[in-house]
Design a protein around this motif. Structure first.
Motif, PDB file in Angstrom:
ATOM      1  N   LEU A 124     -13.902 -24.027  30.321  1.00  0.00           N
ATOM      2  CA  LEU A 124     -14.641 -25.290  30.213  1.00  0.00           C
ATOM      3  C   LEU A 124     -15.138 -25.483  28.793  1.00  0.00           C
ATOM      4  O   LEU A 124     -15.432 -24.513  28.097  1.00  0.00           O
ATOM      5  CB  LEU A 124     -15.890 -25.265  31.109  1.00  0.00           C
ATOM      6  N   GLY A 125     -15.301 -26.720  28.409  1.00  0.00           N
ATOM      7  CA  GLY A 125     -15.951 -27.027  27.140  1.00  0.00           C
ATOM      8  C   GLY A 125     -17.441 -27.176  27.369  1.00  0.00           C
ATOM      9  O   GLY A 125     -17.882 -27.517  28.463  1.00  0.00           O
ATOM     10  N   SER A 141     -21.021 -26.930  32.959  1.00  0.00           N
ATOM     11  CA  SER A 141     -20.641 -25.562  32.605  1.00  0.00           C
ATOM     12  C   SER A 141     -21.645 -24.556  33.168  1.00  0.00           C
ATOM     13  O   SER A 141     -21.252 -23.509  33.698  1.00  0.00           O
ATOM     14  CB  SER A 141     -20.483 -25.394  31.095  1.00  0.00           C
ATOM     15  N   ASN A 142     -22.938 -24.856  33.086  1.00  0.00           N
ATOM     16  CA  ASN A 142     -23.949 -23.955  33.628  1.00  0.00           C
ATOM     17  C   ASN A 142     -23.783 -23.801  35.143  1.00  0.00           C
ATOM     18  O   ASN A 142     -23.845 -22.689  35.675  1.00  0.00           O
ATOM     19  CB  ASN A 142     -25.350 -24.475  33.296  1.00  0.00           C
ATOM     20  N   VAL A 152     -15.749 -17.371  34.140  1.00  0.00           N
ATOM     21  CA  VAL A 152     -15.780 -18.681  33.483  1.00  0.00           C
ATOM     22  C   VAL A 152     -15.930 -18.460  31.986  1.00  0.00           C
ATOM     23  O   VAL A 152     -16.828 -17.750  31.543  1.00  0.00           O
ATOM     24  CB  VAL A 152     -16.948 -19.543  34.009  1.00  0.00           C
ATOM     25  N   LEU A 153     -15.023 -19.083  31.225  1.00  0.00           N
ATOM     26  CA  LEU A 153     -15.096 -19.032  29.772  1.00  0.00           C
ATOM     27  C   LEU A 153     -15.569 -20.404  29.295  1.00  0.00           C
ATOM     28  O   LEU A 153     -14.882 -21.407  29.523  1.00  0.00           O
ATOM     29  CB  LEU A 153     -13.724 -18.714  29.175  1.00  0.00           C
ATOM     30  N   VAL A 154     -16.759 -20.441  28.685  1.00  0.00           N
ATOM     31  CA  VAL A 154     -17.292 -21.697  28.161  1.00  0.00           C
ATOM     32  C   VAL A 154     -17.070 -21.685  26.660  1.00  0.00           C
ATOM     33  O   VAL A 154     -17.535 -20.805  25.955  1.00  0.00           O
ATOM     34  CB  VAL A 154     -18.803 -21.850  28.481  1.00  0.00           C
ATOM     35  N   VAL A 155     -16.325 -22.688  26.187  1.00  0.00           N
ATOM     36  CA  VAL A 155     -15.962 -22.784  24.784  1.00  0.00           C
ATOM     37  C   VAL A 155     -16.860 -23.824  24.120  1.00  0.00           C
ATOM     38  O   VAL A 155     -16.885 -24.980  24.531  1.00  0.00           O
ATOM     39  CB  VAL A 155     -14.475 -23.184  24.612  1.00  0.00           C
ATOM     40  N   LYS A 156     -17.586 -23.383  23.114  1.00  0.00           N
ATOM     41  CA  LYS A 156     -18.513 -24.259  22.391  1.00  0.00           C
ATOM     42  C   LYS A 156     -17.852 -24.712  21.094  1.00  0.00           C
ATOM     43  O   LYS A 156     -17.386 -23.884  20.308  1.00  0.00           O
ATOM     44  CB  LYS A 156     -19.809 -23.514  22.106  1.00  0.00           C
TER      45      LYS A 156
END
Length: 159
Positions: A124-125, A141-142, A152-156
């Motif tokens: 996810l972004g 995302s949270n 879950v990979l959160v891409v910032k």
């Protein structure tokens, strides 16, 4: 277990119309290419349940059903175009991706799709909202980090 019997891992990248989700897709394609080449990549988007109550509450009285149908049809077309664009980006990186589209609350639809399709990694972004915006708007995302049934990979996106 024989190598020919191994089932491919499933990776899902959730996209919306934001620059943040497109960045997350590009980041995953650039940094996880070895993983993605040997996995089933699914690009996922959600057509949000839109409350058209504001149209009914207009000073002109209730909106014609054709107008509501047209607005819903437009949302579907936007979602399909979004998936096609993401699929094209994947193809430019040499990755063949499948697509999925659901209707509903994005955070709940993403988590449901993860479970339904046995996804092993969700990407996810991050919209990089501050604490106040997250409190009022929530954070997809949270929510997914805490509720998805897979890592879950959160891409910032860098500032």
């Amino acid at each position: 277990m024989a190598e020919g019997n191994m089932e491919k891992k499933k990776v899902m990248v959730a996209v919306d119309e934001s620059e943040f989700s497109h960045y997350a897709l590009e980041w995953a394609l650039d940094h996880l290419k070895d993983t993605l080449v040997n996995s089933d990549l699914v690009i996922f988007t959600v057509v949000p349940n839109t409350n058209f109550g504001y149209v009914y509450a207009s000073s002109f009285g209730s909106a014609p059903p054709e107008l509501i149908a047209s607005m819903q049809d437009n949302q579907e077309k936007i979602a399909i175009a979004l998936l096609e664009k993401a699929k094209s980006i994947c193809a430019k990186h040499g990755i063949v991706a499948g697509t999925l589209k659901e209707t509903g609350d994005p955070k709940e639809a993403i988590c449901a799709a993860v479970e339904k399709h046995n996804i092993q990694l969700l990407v996810l972004g991050s919209h990089s909202r501050g604490a106040i915006q997250r409190a009022f708007l929530g954070s997809v995302s949270n929510y997914c980090v805490h509720n998805a049934k897979c890592p879950v990979l959160v891409v910032k996106k860098p500032a």
